[in-house]
Design an enzyme around this catalytic site. Structure first.
Site, PDB file in Angstrom:
ATOM      1  N   ARG A   1     -28.130  -1.865 -38.053  1.00  0.00           N
ATOM      2  CA  ARG A   1     -28.787  -0.548 -38.140  1.00  0.00           C
ATOM      3  C   ARG A   1     -27.701   0.514 -37.996  1.00  0.00           C
ATOM      4  O   ARG A   1     -27.379   0.949 -36.887  1.00  0.00           O
ATOM      5  CB  ARG A   1     -29.840  -0.426 -37.038  1.00  0.00           C
ATOM      6  CG  ARG A   1     -30.620   0.883 -37.035  1.00  0.00           C
ATOM      7  CD  ARG A   1     -31.698   0.828 -35.956  1.00  0.00           C
ATOM      8  NE  ARG A   1     -32.499   2.043 -35.882  1.00  0.00           N
ATOM      9  CZ  ARG A   1     -32.147   3.137 -35.207  1.00  0.00           C
ATOM     10  NH1 ARG A   1     -31.008   3.183 -34.548  1.00  0.00           N
ATOM     11  NH2 ARG A   1     -32.951   4.180 -35.204  1.00  0.00           N
TER      12      ARG A   1
ATOM     13  N   SER B   1     -42.088  -1.267 -39.018  1.00  0.00           N
ATOM     14  CA  SER B   1     -42.465  -0.589 -37.766  1.00  0.00           C
ATOM     15  C   SER B   1     -43.909  -0.136 -37.886  1.00  0.00           C
ATOM     16  O   SER B   1     -44.269   0.530 -38.858  1.00  0.00           O
ATOM     17  CB  SER B   1     -41.574   0.630 -37.535  1.00  0.00           C
ATOM     18  OG  SER B   1     -40.232   0.238 -37.468  1.00  0.00           O
TER      19      SER B   1
ATOM     20  N   LYS C   1     -33.268   6.449 -30.010  1.00  0.00           N
ATOM     21  CA  LYS C   1     -33.866   7.059 -31.206  1.00  0.00           C
ATOM     22  C   LYS C   1     -34.639   8.274 -30.726  1.00  0.00           C
ATOM     23  O   LYS C   1     -35.508   8.167 -29.861  1.00  0.00           O
ATOM     24  CB  LYS C   1     -34.798   6.045 -31.884  1.00  0.00           C
ATOM     25  CG  LYS C   1     -35.463   6.550 -33.146  1.00  0.00           C
ATOM     26  CD  LYS C   1     -36.207   5.393 -33.819  1.00  0.00           C
ATOM     27  CE  LYS C   1     -37.311   5.835 -34.736  1.00  0.00           C
ATOM     28  NZ  LYS C   1     -36.935   6.225 -36.066  1.00  0.00           N
TER      29      LYS C   1
HETATM   30  N1  TZP Z   1     -37.406   2.395 -32.731  1.00  0.00           N
HETATM   31  C1  TZP Z   1     -38.257   2.672 -31.741  1.00  0.00           C
HETATM   32  S1  TZP Z   1     -37.448   2.810 -30.272  1.00  0.00           S
HETATM   33  C2  TZP Z   1     -35.951   2.478 -30.976  1.00  0.00           C
HETATM   34  C3  TZP Z   1     -36.122   2.275 -32.333  1.00  0.00           C
HETATM   35  C4  TZP Z   1     -35.068   1.959 -33.290  1.00  0.00           C
HETATM   36  C5  TZP Z   1     -34.672   2.436 -30.216  1.00  0.00           C
HETATM   37  C6  TZP Z   1     -34.536   1.262 -29.333  1.00  0.00           C
HETATM   38  O1  TZP Z   1     -33.318   1.303 -28.667  1.00  0.00           O
HETATM   39  P1  TZP Z   1     -33.129   0.896 -27.140  1.00  0.00           P
HETATM   40  O2  TZP Z   1     -31.731   1.332 -26.836  1.00  0.00           O
HETATM   41  O3  TZP Z   1     -33.291  -0.587 -27.042  1.00  0.00           O
HETATM   42  O4  TZP Z   1     -34.163   1.665 -26.354  1.00  0.00           O
END
Ligand code: TZP
Ligand code: MG
Length: 220
Positions: free
Chosen positions: A46, A118, A147
């Site tokens: 990603r 998602s 995010k």
């Molecule tokens: N989609 C929803 S939360 C997220 C994504 C890509 C980020 C998740 O990252 P982390 O650092 O595991 O909370």
């Protein structure tokens, strides 16, 4: 990679590591190698954010990470970038609600690739199944700083409403998941946990992956 079916997908989701170069505190190649040693079951490339690589640099990093995955028989999934996934013959893609529709992506990739979508509610989960998705990513389960444009934090609510409606598709939780809460996410009803920070920012990614793997096992 050809998938035997849903049971295998549920197992692959166990400890699903996601990252790009911007997420890593050290060389992403080392981080991925350590994470695999620790027992991750699936990897998603990603490459996002202000610091993200583009063009040939992005492709070269993707190829290096894919080589490591191949060596260790860990499926390599690409986030969003369908062209890159096709060019590299990746094992699959993960797309969000704002990306190309899963049904179009399925037509482009064929039946033997893994497609994740998602989903933030029951309607999106149902649509993902109609579109031919192999699994859904549900979150953010917990607050995350990785995010910024996420939906509101859900805790167990969305996973449980999907299960209550008897919607049958493998589910991976995402967002703020750590070794401490991973077991809870499984107990909510997820098949696995996907994490960025918990592994990519860990002082020892191998140890972090190991702890996540055992929390997931206990949660089941
Ligand atoms: N989609 C929803 S939360 C997220 C994504 C890509 C980020 C998740 O990252 P982390 O650092 O595991 O909370
Ligand atoms: Mg996306």
């Amino acid at each position: 990679m050809v998938y035997a079916g849903e049971k295998e997908v549920r197992e692959l989701l166990g400890v699903y590591f996601i990252m790009g170069s911007a997420n890593c505190l050290k060389n992403p190649i080392e981080v991925l190698e350590d994470a695999i040693k620790g027992g991750i079951t699936l990897f998603q490339f990603r490459e996002k954010g202000a610091e993200a690589l583009h063009g040939d640099e992005k492709k070269e990093l993707a190829k290096s990470l894919q080589d490591i995955c191949r060596k260790h028989h860990i499926p390599f999934i690409v986030n969003d970038d369908i062209e890159l996934a096709i060019e590299l013959d990746a094992d699959g893609v993960h797309i969000g609600q704002d990306d190309e529709s899963a049904s179009k992506v399925r037509r482009r990739l064929g039946s033997n690739k893994l497609i994740g979508v998602s989903a933030h509610n029951v309607a999106q989960a149902k649509q993902a199944i109609i579109d031919g998705a192999d699994y859904i990513g549900v979150g953010p389960i917990y607050p995350t700083v990785t995010k910024l444009d996420t939906e509101p934090v859900q805790g167990s609510t969305v996973i449980q409403s999907i299960l209550r409606e008897n919607i049958h598709i493998p589910i991976v939780g995402i967002g703020g998941i750590t070794e401490k809460n991973a077991g809870d996410v499984i107990r909510f009803g997820a098949d696995g946990v996907s994490v960025i920070t918990a592994i990519s920012h860990a002082p020892f990614p191998e140890k972090a992956a190991k702890k996540l793997a055992s929390a997931v096992k206990i949660g089941h």
